[in-house]
Design a protein around this motif. Sequence first.
Motif: not given
Length: 305
Positions: A52-56
């Motif tokens: 999520i965070w590497t995409h968000f």
Amino acid sequence: MLTVKLPQIFQVHQVPRIFWEDGIMSGYRHPKSSALDCILSSFQMTNETINIWTHFLPTCCAHTFSTMSARARHVCYFCDYGALSLYSLGCAFAYGAYAMPERWVSGVLHRYFVPAAAFNSFVCTGLSCYSRFPELERPRLSKALRTAAFVYPFLYDNIPLFHRLLFCFGSDGACDEAVAGYCYHLVFALLTGFLFTSHLPERLAPGRFDYIGHSHQLFHVCAVLGTHFQLEAVLCDARSRRAWLRGRLPPPAGPGTFGTAGLALLGNAAIIGAFTAALPRAPGGSAGAAESRAPGAAGCVGRAQ
């Protein structure tokens, strides 16, 4: 005092099969999460948190909201595929403007490089979206189609780079730094493809890399690093070749560039809309169909960790 209750997480056998990931045995979010639950889950440790965070951070939220339902999962990834297709078109814009080998400038390939890349974006989005339809019944076919959907535009976009690497761009030493950056970009791109297709290391030790270190997380990290080196190389080309290109090419036309990008955006949105409309008729397309194929899915809430 205000308290926030974080969503529960589940084992692999407690969620519908459509949500299963190879080698990931735990850390799954509820398959019918609310939008609030999806957002809250990004602040707890699940098997998707790092994804999520590497995409968000670059505003692509497919992983964040993919557990609202089986249908939402498909739609989220349709949008993700469309974004990746448009990214490949953006690469073609940059390479066509700054990275073409000297002997190709103003040639046939150079003139049609970006229009062909726009067409490729439609192929990429269409094929990758379709790959989700046989995902349950024929997972190997699904994986092969999805891989081909992204390998094809990648190979096309990088034709100018392959030529420059093979011939070291003649004797123009000013571009050595750019060529080195493109080399790093290609190395990380190959690592990205390897991780996407191999599901390593979690396939070798199921359950050991559920939260940290599984292939999709490493895939994201390698993709980000590859993009970093790609941008640095393009900027190097832009600085070192700008004067030379001005003497051989007309200045970039904003209306043409934005027009091509706009048409590609509309076309990809139409493709995503068509596949979204077809979801209820697709095997596993609805939440009910996916859950009916999953052993133990009906009791997933009762057996929460």
